[in-house]
Structures are given as C-alpha cells and as structure tokens.
Design an enzyme around this catalytic site. Structure first.
Site, PDB file in Angstrom:
ATOM      1  N   ASP A   1      19.914  70.864  36.229  1.00  0.00           N
ATOM      2  CA  ASP A   1      20.285  69.456  36.079  1.00  0.00           C
ATOM      3  C   ASP A   1      21.412  69.297  35.057  1.00  0.00           C
ATOM      4  OD1 ASP A   1      20.030  66.552  36.393  1.00  0.00           O
ATOM      5  OD2 ASP A   1      19.458  66.669  34.293  1.00  0.00           O
TER       6      ASP A   1
ATOM      7  N   ARG B   1      28.446  65.762  38.207  1.00  0.00           N
ATOM      8  CA  ARG B   1      28.330  64.434  38.836  1.00  0.00           C
ATOM      9  C   ARG B   1      29.084  63.398  38.022  1.00  0.00           C
ATOM     10  NH1 ARG B   1      22.348  63.303  38.692  1.00  0.00           N
ATOM     11  NH2 ARG B   1      22.911  61.292  39.551  1.00  0.00           N
TER      12      ARG B   1
ATOM     13  N   SER C   1      17.224  64.562  39.308  1.00  0.00           N
ATOM     14  CA  SER C   1      17.655  64.773  37.928  1.00  0.00           C
ATOM     15  C   SER C   1      16.589  64.308  36.936  1.00  0.00           C
ATOM     16  CB  SER C   1      18.973  64.010  37.717  1.00  0.00           C
ATOM     17  OG  SER C   1      19.284  63.883  36.374  1.00  0.00           O
TER      18      SER C   1
ATOM     19  N   LYS D   1      13.463  66.892  34.859  1.00  0.00           N
ATOM     20  CA  LYS D   1      13.345  66.983  33.397  1.00  0.00           C
ATOM     21  C   LYS D   1      11.979  66.501  32.932  1.00  0.00           C
ATOM     22  CE  LYS D   1      17.180  64.760  33.113  1.00  0.00           C
ATOM     23  NZ  LYS D   1      18.468  64.134  32.986  1.00  0.00           N
TER      24      LYS D   1
ATOM     25  N   HIS E   1       8.799  57.561  31.604  1.00  0.00           N
ATOM     26  CA  HIS E   1      10.255  57.600  31.688  1.00  0.00           C
ATOM     27  C   HIS E   1      10.798  56.212  32.004  1.00  0.00           C
ATOM     28  CE1 HIS E   1      14.273  59.131  32.287  1.00  0.00           C
ATOM     29  NE2 HIS E   1      14.349  58.347  33.340  1.00  0.00           N
TER      30      HIS E   1
END
Ligand code: URA
Length: 447
Positions: free
Chosen positions: A161, A168, A183, A187, A82
């Site tokens: 999320d 948010r 968050s 995922k 990520h």
C-alpha cells in the site's frame, strides 16, 4: 503471468483472479513490475472498477505483503476503528481510552494528515514527549498492559500500500473505491484486530461529498473486512462542518481532554459514543450498540476513560503536566477573533476550505518534509443552526505566521455562511452499515 495481458484484461473490465493480483502486486513491491505498468493497471481499475470478490482478494494481497501483527496472546476481542478523515475529527483520542476502560482492547495505528484532513498521529505528537513510533514488540507489550496503544504506521505494515499509494497520489488514481478499500483495510487489518468499526465521513469536508458515494465506499470497506474474516460494521457520519469546535493539533487534544473530563460537545460526543458503543458490541462487552453507548457514557462520567488516557499518554512518554494543566502549553504568537458581519443564523460551512486554511496556519503540511506547528489552528464558536449577532465571534485563529493573517481572517469569515433564515441542525449519524447493507440509524437521546 504476462503483465501486459493482465493490464489488458483489467482495461477490458474483466475480473482478475487472486493469483493474478498477487503476482502483479507482489511483483511491484519486489521491483519486477515497473511504475509505468502499475500506473496503467491503477488507471484501468479507476475506470473499470473491481467486483466485490476481486476487492477482497486485492485487500488480502496488500495485507499479506507485510507483517500482520499477532495479538492472539492478548485476551479479549481486539476491536479497531477507522475514520475516512475529516476536519476537526479527534474522535480516536477520546474513543480509544473510553473503549479500553470498558474492557475492550483497542490497538490503534493512525496516519498523518492527508489533503485537507487532519491526522490522529499529528495530534498525538503535539503532546510534548509523546512517542508514536514504537517497535512491534513495544506495541504488543503496551496493549497487553493498558488495553490500548496509539502508534503511527510502521515500515513492516502493508508495504504494497505504501508504494502503490505514493504512485496513486501522482497518477490521479486516488478516487477509486476498490483502491481506497484495499488501501485502508489492508493497513487496518494488519494492526492485529479481530473486528473493526468504520466511520465513513460524508459531506463537503469529506473525501466522499455525495451520500451515494459514501454508501458505496462504506459497503466496499465492510465487504472487504468481512471478506477477509474480520467482523466489520460502520456508520456514515456527517462532515458538512468540522467535528466539535477545535481544528488544529494541540487545540484538538485540549478539546478531547475536556470531553474526557465530561464536557459535552454534542456532535463530537455523539459520534464518539455511537462508534464506541459499536466497538463494545463487537468486542462482546455489550449485547447491543445501544447498551454499548450507555457503558461508554459511564466510562466518561466515572472518570475511568480520562484515567486511561492519562495512563497511555504517560506510558508512551507524554508529559502529563501539560494535560493536567492545559494552559501550560506554549501559545501561538497571534490569536485573532473573527466576527460576524451580519445578524442571522449559521447555515453552512465550507469545510474543506477550512481544512486548507488550517494548513496555511501551520496545522498540516504542503510538502512531505514540512514541519507542522502544533499550536496553530482555529477555535470555532458556532455550529450549523446557531443564531449569531452582528459583531459576535465566529471563531478565533491561532498562528505564528504573520503573513497569513489577513487572508485567514477573510477566509474564515467567508467559510462560515450566515443567513437571515435558520436551518435545522445537521444529523451526526446518517446511516449504519453491516454485511447486510445500509440502514438508517435512529439517533438516541444522548445529551
Ligand atoms: N486513506 C488511505 O489510507 N488510502 C486511500 O486510498 C484513501 C484514504
């Protein structure tokens, strides 16, 4: 659970239990907690933060709000990656086939562009025919066949999320480290990975501009991953200039294909090799990150990584004739060279502004339903530390939008700072982070 008491507790900086977080978050997903109470909770977290174990519990609750894909039938340690996002960050396009070609399965669920940053999903979808929305069954089937799969977010993954992120976004509560950690990690961990390598960007084109903030985020992400039982390590990498030279969906696919065919774009390939080396290490194919880097390099030089890229593009419906003959792709109506008004050295980039400029050219969306132009973008010609002559090209703009050209030319020129005295090149990898905390990363000779 009394939601008002729970919000008050958080507001006063107390630590919530996993059960409290669970009933509040799942209540919100089901609709029994209204937006106004979740908004108050998020703002309380924004101001008072969360303890490390609370962030782990929050991540776990978000993760379990939806489906966790089970890839246990696929042999080998599945390793995900990520990136916290930047400008010109096309690492995943090169990395996933490279690591898969070395024998580590890479399940990859990517997002779209967010703010000024580009998204891997938009880049993949610039390949004609490429299908990124697959069912969970197809996802499993393809990773079983090819050792990688590249898809977009599905409805089933971390629904808490999706709902909380949207709230948010319009309650000024994005910039909170525990909320970001929960968050992102919920995922990522739902993808079915056994381990994860993080690329936390730091600099004037990243969400974390300051080094200390990127360290805090990296530590929180690593702790959240390890806390829910997935081996997680990461790097802090530089985002004070776009990564590589291309910014824009198809332009970035082209640069990635060139790198997969062996071209050396130094900053881009350094990040790709280091993250890839770490993935091979976590995937038990290398005894160290350094050994993993060497294996990744030979996957590129032997052509195996490119071969795997061709296979996955074809398997997911992409038209390979555009990859084999990149020049077949339609061209933007306008391509305008921007030249330097002075002689000297490139000393810096206003990277977030370049990302926003790319959106003006058509690369990204200003509204959720806006259609993006895959041809649009810019090809930069210089990196920080490069010499530049007066009148020499700094970059080329590509767009179909005549009305943005004048502004875009001026903006590109002012986003690239040229000075009479040079500066050192920027280090690509600034630090390494694992469960033991942050340490300097010693760069190895790679080019
Ligand atoms: N990306 C995410 O997915 N979530 C955040 O909170 C921030 C960036």
């Amino acid at each position: 659970m009394n939601p008002v008491e729970l919000i008050r507790k958080k507001r006063n900086g107390e630590t919530l239990t996993k059960e409290e977080l669970e009933s509040f978050v799942l209540g919100y997903v089901k609709g029994s907690i209204p937006d106004y109470q979740m908004s108050a909770f998020l703002m309380a977290v924004y101001f008072t933060g969360m303890k490390a174990e609370e962030t782990v519990a929050f991540t776990d609750v978000m993760l379990r709000s939806g489906e966790i894909i089970d890839l246990s039938a696929i042999p080998g340690t599945k390793v995900g990656k990520h990136s916290t996002g930047g400008v010109g960050d096309k690492v995943s396009l090169i990395l996933a086939p490279m690591v898969a070609a070395c024998g580590v399965p890479v399940p990859m669920i990517s997002g779209r562009g967010l703010g000024h940053t580009g998204g891997t999903l938009d880049k993949l979808e610039s390949i004609p025919g490429f299908r990124a929305s697959l069912s969970v069954e197809e996802y499993k089937q393809i990773i079983g066949e090819l050792g990688l799969v590249l898809i977009g977010q599905t409805e089933e993954i971390a629904p808490a999320d999706r709902k909380i992120y949207a709230l948010r976004d319009c309650t000024a509560t994005i910039e909170s480290i525990p909320l970001i950690a929960g968050s992102i990690m919920s995922k990522k961990l739902a993808e079915g990975t056994d381990a994860l390598v993080l690329d936390v960007k730091c600099g004037n084109g990243a969400f974390m501009r300051e080094y200390d903030d990127s360290v805090a985020l990296a530590n929180a992400l690593v702790a959240a991953g390890n806390g829910v039982g997935k081996k997680t390590i990461g790097f802090i990498t530089d985002m004070n200039q776009p990564l590589g030279f291309a910014v824009g969906n198809w332009l970035e696919v082209v640069e990635s294909v060139e790198c997969l065919r062996g071209k050396d774009v130094p900053d881009l390939m350094e990040v790709t090799y280091v993250v890839g080396g770490a993935m091979l290490f976590l995937g038990n194919k290398a005894d160290s990150i350094e050994e993993g880097i060497k294996l990744c390099q030979s996957a590129i030089w032997s052509g195996k990584a490119f071969e795997r890229f061709l296979q996955i593009v074809e398997r997911q419906g992409g038209d390979l004739s555009f990859i084999r003959k990149l020049e077949r792709y339609p061209k933007a109506k306008y391509s305008v060279e921007v030249k330097s008004g002075a002689r000297g050295y490139v000393v810096g980039f206003a990277t977030t502004r370049l990302g926003l400029l790319a959106i003006d050219l058509g690369v990204g969306r200003k509204k959720v339903d806006e259609v993006i132009d895959p041809k649009a973008g810019m090809l930069l010609a210089k990196k920080v530390g490069d010499k530049v002559e007066k009148g020499e090209t700094l970059g080329v703009i590509y767009t179909d939008r005549a009305n943005v050209l004048d502004h875009a030319k001026r903006e590109l020129e002012t986003c690239i700072q040229v000075a009479a005295t040079g500066v050192d090149r920027l280090p690509c990898i600034r630090a390494f982070v694992d469960a033991n905390g942050i340490r300097p990363w010693i760069s190895h000779e790679m080019h």
